[in-house]
Design a protein around this motif. Structure first.
Motif, short mmCIF file in Angstrom:
data_model
loop_
_atom_site.label_atom_id
_atom_site.label_comp_id
_atom_site.label_asym_id
_atom_site.label_seq_id
_atom_site.Cartn_x
_atom_site.Cartn_y
_atom_site.Cartn_z
N LEU A 135 0.82 -10.26 2.97
CA LEU A 135 1.35 -9.11 2.25
C LEU A 135 0.82 -9.16 0.82
O LEU A 135 0.84 -10.22 0.18
N THR A 136 0.34 -8.03 0.30
CA THR A 136 -0.11 -7.98 -1.10
C THR A 136 0.75 -6.99 -1.88
O THR A 136 1.23 -5.99 -1.33
N GLN A 137 0.94 -7.29 -3.17
CA GLN A 137 1.81 -6.50 -4.04
C GLN A 137 1.05 -6.04 -5.28
O GLN A 137 0.28 -6.81 -5.87
N TYR A 138 1.30 -4.79 -5.70
CA TYR A 138 0.65 -4.21 -6.86
C TYR A 138 1.74 -3.57 -7.72
O TYR A 138 2.28 -2.52 -7.36
N PHE A 139 2.11 -4.23 -8.84
CA PHE A 139 3.28 -3.83 -9.63
C PHE A 139 2.89 -3.22 -10.99
O PHE A 139 1.77 -3.40 -11.48
N HIS A 140 3.86 -2.53 -11.59
CA HIS A 140 3.77 -1.93 -12.93
C HIS A 140 2.76 -0.79 -13.00
O HIS A 140 2.19 -0.53 -14.06
N LEU A 141 2.55 -0.09 -11.89
CA LEU A 141 1.57 0.99 -11.87
C LEU A 141 2.04 2.17 -12.72
O LEU A 141 3.25 2.41 -12.88
N ASN A 142 1.09 2.92 -13.23
CA ASN A 142 1.42 4.14 -13.95
C ASN A 142 1.71 5.27 -12.95
O ASN A 142 2.60 6.08 -13.16
N LYS A 143 0.93 5.27 -11.86
CA LYS A 143 1.17 6.23 -10.78
C LYS A 143 0.49 5.73 -9.51
O LYS A 143 -0.38 4.86 -9.56
N ILE A 144 0.91 6.28 -8.39
CA ILE A 144 0.37 5.93 -7.08
C ILE A 144 -0.66 6.98 -6.68
O ILE A 144 -0.50 8.17 -6.96
N ALA A 145 -1.73 6.54 -6.06
CA ALA A 145 -2.80 7.45 -5.66
C ALA A 145 -2.31 8.44 -4.61
O ALA A 145 -1.41 8.15 -3.82
N LYS A 146 -2.92 9.62 -4.63
CA LYS A 146 -2.56 10.67 -3.67
C LYS A 146 -2.80 10.20 -2.24
O LYS A 146 -3.83 9.60 -1.93
N SER A 200 -7.76 -4.07 4.14
CA SER A 200 -7.21 -2.97 4.91
C SER A 200 -5.81 -3.34 5.42
O SER A 200 -5.52 -4.51 5.68
N GLY A 201 -4.96 -2.34 5.53
CA GLY A 201 -3.61 -2.62 6.00
C GLY A 201 -2.73 -1.39 5.99
O GLY A 201 -3.21 -0.26 5.83
N ARG A 202 -1.43 -1.61 6.15
CA ARG A 202 -0.45 -0.52 6.20
C ARG A 202 0.50 -0.63 5.01
O ARG A 202 1.01 -1.72 4.71
N VAL A 203 0.74 0.48 4.34
CA VAL A 203 1.62 0.51 3.17
C VAL A 203 3.08 0.38 3.63
O VAL A 203 3.53 1.15 4.48
N VAL A 204 3.79 -0.61 3.08
CA VAL A 204 5.20 -0.81 3.44
C VAL A 204 6.14 -0.50 2.28
O VAL A 204 7.35 -0.45 2.46
N ARG A 205 5.58 -0.31 1.07
CA ARG A 205 6.39 0.10 -0.07
C ARG A 205 5.50 0.93 -1.00
O ARG A 205 4.36 0.57 -1.28
N SER A 265 1.36 4.79 5.57
CA SER A 265 -0.06 5.20 5.57
C SER A 265 -0.97 3.97 5.70
O SER A 265 -0.61 2.87 5.28
N ARG A 266 -2.14 4.19 6.26
CA ARG A 266 -3.14 3.14 6.41
C ARG A 266 -4.13 3.24 5.26
O ARG A 266 -4.53 4.33 4.86
N VAL A 267 -4.52 2.11 4.68
CA VAL A 267 -5.50 2.09 3.60
C VAL A 267 -6.64 1.15 3.98
O VAL A 267 -6.44 0.19 4.73
N LYS A 268 -7.81 1.43 3.45
CA LYS A 268 -8.98 0.60 3.71
C LYS A 268 -9.25 -0.33 2.54
O LYS A 268 -8.86 -0.04 1.40
N GLN A 269 -9.93 -1.42 2.82
CA GLN A 269 -10.31 -2.34 1.76
C GLN A 269 -11.15 -1.61 0.72
O GLN A 269 -12.08 -0.89 1.06
#
Length: 406
Positions: free
Chosen positions: A299-310, A274-279, A316-320
């Motif tokens: 900080l965790t990074q997720y690169f080369h995505l095809n698209k970002i979830a709605k 869980s955390g807060r989206v910074v990029r 925004s805050r996201v859950k684990q």
């Protein structure tokens, strides 16, 4: 002697047999596909005005632009050829009937009986978890559910070995209709055990008082950790953390500050904590990227995505376990994969080498109820009454804790 009372037979009223008027109709069937539904119904003898009436009635409940070949239709006619009824089958539990099309047409959603049973599923690893569950319906869904339960302990890419065995007790949902009983979908995994080459893991679903099911081992320790081991349910590591890797696109050596997971296009990517989206957006050679800031300066990074979830955007805050995007090959990428990076205190670290503590265990006041639940689940999985063993184990644990406290 008194005269015998004559016995008079009283006729028992017979309930008239109820006949479904739809059973008297002649039905023609088809499926949504490349041919427009308008054209298909025309080919079955339905007039244009009636087709428009059917579409108008269904439009509030069905998006024709999102029709799918699995969506079926049926059109019913009287003996004299007059149009009588129409049925749309979106899924086994979503069926719409239009009756009395020759008079006052009425749209109704059909009431479908569903029920849930617990099912024991067993498997032995030969090549993969998918292969071990190949005989089960919705193989990928069930494999994903099991992988998610053990996501903090088992990396289903590198950990499983040939001969590993698993058992699980899972909710199986069924639908009963005119054709009989049909499997619908899997619900929650209630209990699971994985016997690997090096260790055995178990998991039991339990509500520890917050209204949500969590997973714990037989000792009541939470399986959830501060970080999940991987942002993908099932994956393969294609490139590891390496300070001196030869870059396949740039053709020079540079640090590879993360782990690359090979996965098909649009595979869901989950936040490992869980955390807060910074990029969230385009980020140079990283392509479409998401970065999440967590507690303890991680900080965790997720690169080369095809698209970002709605709903995933900066701030925004996201859950684990929440899906934040989908695997792609944007930026400097030669194929579909996810680059997963992690920083601690501002410095890159190897995500696969990190250790994180477990979450809160089952509260002491609920241990008795938890052990009863565990015994019940194990009895269903093993066919053996495990209550005495578990009660002794719970007693021993309590005793050990008391002695230490003294």
């Amino acid at each position: 002697m008194p005269e015998p009372v004559p016995v008079v037979a009283v006729p028992v009223p017979v309930e008239p047999e109820v006949v479904d008027p739809r059973s008297l109709l002649t039905w023609k069937r088809g499926a949504f596909g490349r041919t427009l539904i308008y054209t298909q119904l025309q080919q079955q003898g339905v007039e244009g005005g009636d087709i428009h009436r059917i579409i108008d009635l269904l439009t509030p409940v069905y998006n024709f632009r999102k029709s799918h070949p699995e969506h079926m239709w049926e059109v019913g006619f009287h003996e004299d050829g007059r149009l009588a009824a129409f049925t749309l089958k979106v899924s086994p539990v979503e069926i719409y009937d239009i009756n009395d099309l020759d008079t006052e047409a009425v749209l109704q959603r059909r009431e479908i009986e569903t029920f849930t049973e617990t099912k024991t599923v067993r498997g032995t690893i030969d090549i993969s978890l998918f292969g071990a569950l190949a005989e089960e319906p919705q193989t990928a869904v069930l494999a994903g559910k099991l992988a998610k339960v053990f996501a903090w302990d088992i990396d289903f890419y590198k950990d499983p070995r040939q001969g590993d065995h698993f058992d699980m007790l899972v909710e199986a949902k069924y639908v009963r209709n005119d054709d009989g009983v049909h499997f619908l979908e899997y619900g929650e995994i209630l209990a699971a055990r994985y016997q690997g080459a090096f260790d055995t893991y178990d998991a039991f679903a339990f509500d520890a008082g917050d209204g949500e099911l969590g997973y714990y081992n037989s000792e009541g320790k939470s399986l959830v950790r501060e970080m999940m081991r991987s942002p993908l349910k099932l994956q393969r590591v294609t490139s590891r953390f390496n300070k001196n890797r030869f870059h396949p696109v740039l053709k020079r050596r540079r640090p590879h500050n993360g782990v690359d997971y090979g996965a098909p296009r649009n595979t869901p990517v989950m936040a490992v904590a869980s955390g807060r989206v910074v990029r969230a957006g385009r980020y140079g050679g990283a392509g479409i990227a998401v970065e999440i800031k967590h507690r303890n300066k991680i900080l965790t990074q997720y690169f080369h995505l095809n698209k970002i979830a709605k709903g995933v955007h900066v701030g925004s805050r996201v859950k684990q376990g929440e899906v934040i995007g989908y695997v792609g090959k944007t930026g400097y990428a030669t194929g579909y994969h996810l680059h997963f990076g992690m920083k601690r205190n501002g410095r890159y670290v190897d995500p696969l080498a990190q250790k994180f503590p477990p979450s809160t265990p089952v509260p002491q006041e609920l241990r008795g109820a938890f052990q009863t639940k565990v015994a019940h689940y194990l009895t269903q999985i093993d066919g053996v009454d495990n209550r005495n063993v578990l009660v002794r184990k719970a007693g021993d644990s309590a005793g050990e804790k008391t002695s230490q406290a003294d």
